[in-house]
Design a protein around this motif. Structure first.
Motif, PDB file in Angstrom:
ATOM      1  N   THR A   1       0.846  -1.188   0.000  1.00  0.00           N
ATOM      2  CA  THR A   1       0.000   0.000   0.000  1.00  0.00           C
ATOM      3  C   THR A   1       0.872   1.225   0.000  1.00  0.00           C
ATOM      4  OG1 THR A   1      -0.071  -0.002   2.413  1.00  0.00           O
ATOM      5  CG2 THR A   1      -1.833  -1.168   1.238  1.00  0.00           C
ATOM      6  N   SER A   2       0.352   2.385  -0.282  1.00  0.00           N
ATOM      7  CA  SER A   2       1.092   3.628  -0.352  1.00  0.00           C
ATOM      8  C   SER A   2       1.472   4.092   1.047  1.00  0.00           C
ATOM      9  CB  SER A   2       0.253   4.695  -1.051  1.00  0.00           C
ATOM     10  OG  SER A   2       0.898   5.941  -1.010  1.00  0.00           O
ATOM     11  N   LEU A   3       2.726   4.620   1.195  1.00  0.00           N
ATOM     12  CA  LEU A   3       3.182   5.106   2.494  1.00  0.00           C
ATOM     13  C   LEU A   3       2.455   6.387   2.900  1.00  0.00           C
ATOM     14  CD1 LEU A   3       7.063   4.579   2.298  1.00  0.00           C
ATOM     15  CD2 LEU A   3       5.335   3.097   3.317  1.00  0.00           C
ATOM     16  N   LYS A   4       1.987   7.143   1.918  1.00  0.00           N
ATOM     17  CA  LYS A   4       1.272   8.372   2.239  1.00  0.00           C
ATOM     18  C   LYS A   4      -0.004   8.088   3.030  1.00  0.00           C
ATOM     19  CE  LYS A   4       2.897  11.130  -1.669  1.00  0.00           C
ATOM     20  NZ  LYS A   4       2.493  11.941  -2.853  1.00  0.00           N
ATOM     21  N   ASP A   5      -0.578   6.907   2.791  1.00  0.00           N
ATOM     22  CA  ASP A   5      -1.791   6.544   3.531  1.00  0.00           C
ATOM     23  C   ASP A   5      -1.507   6.336   5.003  1.00  0.00           C
ATOM     24  OD1 ASP A   5      -3.085   6.661   1.112  1.00  0.00           O
ATOM     25  OD2 ASP A   5      -2.902   4.493   0.733  1.00  0.00           O
ATOM     26  N   LYS A   6      -0.235   5.991   5.348  1.00  0.00           N
ATOM     27  CA  LYS A   6       0.127   5.746   6.739  1.00  0.00           C
ATOM     28  C   LYS A   6       0.727   6.981   7.407  1.00  0.00           C
ATOM     29  CE  LYS A   6       0.944   0.774   6.260  1.00  0.00           C
ATOM     30  NZ  LYS A   6      -0.059   0.398   7.282  1.00  0.00           N
ATOM     31  N   LEU A   7       0.964   8.033   6.644  1.00  0.00           N
ATOM     32  CA  LEU A   7       1.572   9.242   7.175  1.00  0.00           C
ATOM     33  C   LEU A   7       0.541  10.048   7.950  1.00  0.00           C
ATOM     34  CD1 LEU A   7       4.092  11.069   7.319  1.00  0.00           C
ATOM     35  CD2 LEU A   7       3.286  12.161   5.207  1.00  0.00           C
ATOM     36  N   ASP A   8       0.842  10.363   9.192  1.00  0.00           N
ATOM     37  CA  ASP A   8      -0.035  11.150  10.057  1.00  0.00           C
ATOM     38  C   ASP A   8       0.774  12.352  10.546  1.00  0.00           C
ATOM     39  OD1 ASP A   8      -1.938  12.186  11.698  1.00  0.00           O
ATOM     40  OD2 ASP A   8      -1.825  10.570  13.192  1.00  0.00           O
ATOM     41  N   GLY A   9       0.600  13.467   9.859  1.00  0.00           N
ATOM     42  CA  GLY A   9       1.394  14.653  10.197  1.00  0.00           C
ATOM     43  C   GLY A   9       2.840  14.403   9.814  1.00  0.00           C
ATOM     44  N   ASN A  10       3.690  14.433  10.837  1.00  0.00           N
ATOM     45  CA  ASN A  10       5.110  14.151  10.577  1.00  0.00           C
ATOM     46  C   ASN A  10       5.513  12.759  11.073  1.00  0.00           C
ATOM     47  OD1 ASN A  10       4.921  14.629  13.320  1.00  0.00           O
ATOM     48  ND2 ASN A  10       6.859  15.753  13.433  1.00  0.00           N
ATOM     49  N   GLU A  11       4.512  11.938  11.394  1.00  0.00           N
ATOM     50  CA  GLU A  11       4.780  10.609  11.936  1.00  0.00           C
ATOM     51  C   GLU A  11       4.336   9.542  10.940  1.00  0.00           C
ATOM     52  OE1 GLU A  11       3.764   7.870  15.885  1.00  0.00           O
ATOM     53  OE2 GLU A  11       3.189   9.982  15.784  1.00  0.00           O
ATOM     54  N   LEU A  12       5.245   8.603  10.687  1.00  0.00           N
ATOM     55  CA  LEU A  12       4.957   7.500   9.777  1.00  0.00           C
ATOM     56  C   LEU A  12       5.106   6.206  10.546  1.00  0.00           C
ATOM     57  CD1 LEU A  12       4.326   6.519   6.904  1.00  0.00           C
ATOM     58  CD2 LEU A  12       6.789   6.533   6.435  1.00  0.00           C
ATOM     59  N   ASP A  13       3.991   5.473  10.656  1.00  0.00           N
ATOM     60  CA  ASP A  13       3.975   4.236  11.439  1.00  0.00           C
ATOM     61  C   ASP A  13       3.997   3.036  10.497  1.00  0.00           C
ATOM     62  OD1 ASP A  13       3.723   2.255  13.264  1.00  0.00           O
ATOM     63  OD2 ASP A  13       1.779   2.893  14.068  1.00  0.00           O
ATOM     64  N   LEU A  14       5.132   2.325  10.495  1.00  0.00           N
ATOM     65  CA  LEU A  14       5.268   1.100   9.696  1.00  0.00           C
ATOM     66  C   LEU A  14       5.510  -0.109  10.586  1.00  0.00           C
ATOM     67  CD1 LEU A  14       7.585   2.386   6.769  1.00  0.00           C
ATOM     68  CD2 LEU A  14       5.087   2.145   6.799  1.00  0.00           C
ATOM     69  N   SER A  15       5.085   0.005  11.821  1.00  0.00           N
ATOM     70  CA  SER A  15       5.240  -1.123  12.743  1.00  0.00           C
ATOM     71  C   SER A  15       4.239  -2.210  12.416  1.00  0.00           C
ATOM     72  CB  SER A  15       5.045  -0.639  14.184  1.00  0.00           C
ATOM     73  OG  SER A  15       3.725  -0.147  14.364  1.00  0.00           O
ATOM     74  N   LEU A  16       4.612  -3.440  12.819  1.00  0.00           N
ATOM     75  CA  LEU A  16       3.731  -4.595  12.635  1.00  0.00           C
ATOM     76  C   LEU A  16       3.319  -4.767  11.166  1.00  0.00           C
ATOM     77  CD1 LEU A  16       1.476  -3.989  15.782  1.00  0.00           C
ATOM     78  CD2 LEU A  16       3.298  -5.692  15.530  1.00  0.00           C
ATOM     79  N   CYS A  17       4.214  -4.442  10.270  1.00  0.00           N
ATOM     80  CA  CYS A  17       3.938  -4.586   8.841  1.00  0.00           C
ATOM     81  C   CYS A  17       4.634  -5.805   8.245  1.00  0.00           C
ATOM     82  CB  CYS A  17       4.364  -3.331   8.093  1.00  0.00           C
ATOM     83  SG  CYS A  17       3.341  -1.890   8.465  1.00  0.00           S
ATOM     84  N   ASP A  18       5.255  -6.569   9.079  1.00  0.00           N
ATOM     85  CA  ASP A  18       5.949  -7.775   8.613  1.00  0.00           C
ATOM     86  C   ASP A  18       6.983  -7.442   7.529  1.00  0.00           C
ATOM     87  OD1 ASP A  18       6.533 -10.469   8.724  1.00  0.00           O
ATOM     88  OD2 ASP A  18       5.022 -11.024   7.225  1.00  0.00           O
ATOM     89  N   LEU A  19       7.719  -6.359   7.752  1.00  0.00           N
ATOM     90  CA  LEU A  19       8.713  -5.908   6.767  1.00  0.00           C
ATOM     91  C   LEU A  19       9.999  -6.733   6.862  1.00  0.00           C
ATOM     92  CD1 LEU A  19       8.413  -2.023   7.084  1.00  0.00           C
ATOM     93  CD2 LEU A  19       7.454  -3.485   5.305  1.00  0.00           C
ATOM     94  N   ASN A  20      10.530  -7.114   5.702  1.00  0.00           N
ATOM     95  CA  ASN A  20      11.841  -7.780   5.629  1.00  0.00           C
ATOM     96  C   ASN A  20      12.953  -6.800   5.256  1.00  0.00           C
ATOM     97  OD1 ASN A  20      10.832 -10.402   6.186  1.00  0.00           O
ATOM     98  ND2 ASN A  20      10.072 -10.536   4.078  1.00  0.00           N
ATOM     99  N   GLU A  21      12.578  -5.675   4.663  1.00  0.00           N
ATOM    100  CA  GLU A  21      13.541  -4.652   4.301  1.00  0.00           C
ATOM    101  C   GLU A  21      12.870  -3.290   4.381  1.00  0.00           C
ATOM    102  OE1 GLU A  21      12.966  -4.799  -0.549  1.00  0.00           O
ATOM    103  OE2 GLU A  21      14.721  -5.769   0.354  1.00  0.00           O
ATOM    104  N   VAL A  22      13.670  -2.262   4.492  1.00  0.00           N
ATOM    105  CA  VAL A  22      13.146  -0.904   4.651  1.00  0.00           C
ATOM    106  C   VAL A  22      12.964  -0.276   3.274  1.00  0.00           C
ATOM    107  CG1 VAL A  22      13.558   1.367   5.651  1.00  0.00           C
ATOM    108  CG2 VAL A  22      14.331  -0.687   6.865  1.00  0.00           C
ATOM    109  N   PRO A  23      11.797   0.303   2.990  1.00  0.00           N
ATOM    110  CA  PRO A  23      11.551   0.970   1.697  1.00  0.00           C
ATOM    111  C   PRO A  23      12.181   2.361   1.681  1.00  0.00           C
ATOM    112  CG  PRO A  23       9.598   1.093   3.050  1.00  0.00           C
ATOM    113  CD  PRO A  23      10.565   0.271   3.818  1.00  0.00           C
ATOM    114  N   VAL A  24      13.498   2.402   1.482  1.00  0.00           N
ATOM    115  CA  VAL A  24      14.238   3.663   1.613  1.00  0.00           C
ATOM    116  C   VAL A  24      13.790   4.686   0.582  1.00  0.00           C
ATOM    117  CG1 VAL A  24      16.525   4.708   1.558  1.00  0.00           C
ATOM    118  CG2 VAL A  24      16.205   2.446   2.592  1.00  0.00           C
TER     119      VAL A  24
END
Length: 306
Positions: A9-32
């Motif tokens: 999904t798009s990271l902008k959808d998870k952006l809340d102000g200046n905070e981006l929450d990508l916890s509990l996303c089962d990430l194997n690598e960081v989307p730099v």
């Protein structure tokens, strides 16, 4: 954004102000790349994922102020992690970190740090402390930074000592090379001088031999020419000597002829010839005269003795 499963999904959808929450996303690598496109996201939560490592370009996210990497499986941080100079809050709780990169000392704005539940090096663990409350976490940030600065300073000193040692070694090698070259030059110079001296001695010897040869040749020439030039003054004695020899030869020849004639007249059939008769008579007279002379001499000798 990579997940263990499901559609991104798009990271902008998870952006809340200046905070981006990508916890509990089962990430194997960081989307730099996606994160770099969101410079407003100064607070990033990557906790509770499956991250084993951070990519090297993660350190380009210099806009980050607060970073939560707790409850992952991180074994190490990037070597240039210190590029995140704006970072003030860092949560590394419950990972697999043993040490921190030396560049960590460059995080001058870091005010809060949690390193609990990591298999830290004993020295680093003692410096970090327990971080059981806000105060301890702030103290951990200060102490760890001081510790990492000390390590960095020590490494810089070691690096400087190593560079100094390498420079001194290089100078020593250059000095030895210069000394070797100077020695080789001196050796070549000495060999050249010895060769020159040897050639000079050979030249002198050849010159002396030539002069000696010329002197000897001149002396022989003088000795050869001397009889021709000095033959005129002693010429009369030389002719006198030659005349005496000639007379002696004539006398010997005459004597030989007389003996041969006498022998022919005594021993051959020619003794009845008139010439041989005269010769024989003369021979007998001479013998008689010699005998009479000998007898007279004996008589005189006896009278003188009486």
């Amino acid at each position: 954004m990579s997940r263990g499963g499901g559609k991104g999904t798009s990271l902008k959808d998870k952006l809340d102000g200046n905070e981006l929450d990508l916890s509990l996303c089962d990430l194997n690598e960081v989307p730099v790349r996606e994160l770099a496109a969101l410079p407003k996201a100064t607070i990033l939560d990557l906790s509770c994922n499956n991250l084993i490592s951070l990519p090297s370009d993660f350190c380009s996210l210099m806009h980050l102020v607060k970073l939560d990497l707790s409850k992952n499986r991180l074994q190490q941080l990037p070597l240039d992690f210190g590029r995140l100079v704006n970072l003030q809050h860092l949560d590394l709780l419950n990972n697999r970190l043993v040490t921190l990169p030396v560049s960590f000392a460059q995080l001058k704005n870091l005010k809060w740090l949690d390193l609990k539940d990591n298999p830290l090096d004993p020295v680093l663990a003692k410096v970090a402390g327990d971080c059981l409350d806000e105060k301890q976490c702030k103290q951990a940030a200060v102490k760890v930074l001081q510790h990492m600065k000390a390590i960095q300073s020590e490494q810089d000193r070691q690096r400087q000592r190593k560079l100094q040692a390498e420079r001194e070694m290089e100078k020593k090698r250059e000095a030895e090379q210069r000394a070797k070259e100077a020695q080789e030059r001196e050796l070549r110079k000495r060999e050249k001088a010895e060769e020159k001296e040897r050639r000079r001695r050979e030249y002198d010897a050849q010159k002396a031999a030539k002069q000696e040869m010329e002197k000897k040749t001149k002396k022989e020439t003088v000795h050869t020419r001397k009889p021709a030039s000095g033959s005129r003054p002693p010429q009369p004695p030389r002719h006198k000597h030659s005349w005496s020899r000639s007379v002696l030869r004539v006398l010997l020849f005459v004597l030989l002829c007389v003996i041969c004639t006498l022998a022919a007249c005594k021993l051959t059939d020619l003794q009845r010839q008139p010439l041989c008769v005269s010769v024989n008579t003369l021979y007998e007279d001479v013998l008689a005269a010699l005998q009479n002379h000998k007898t007279l001499q004996n008589m005189l000798q006896q009278n003188s003795q009486q």
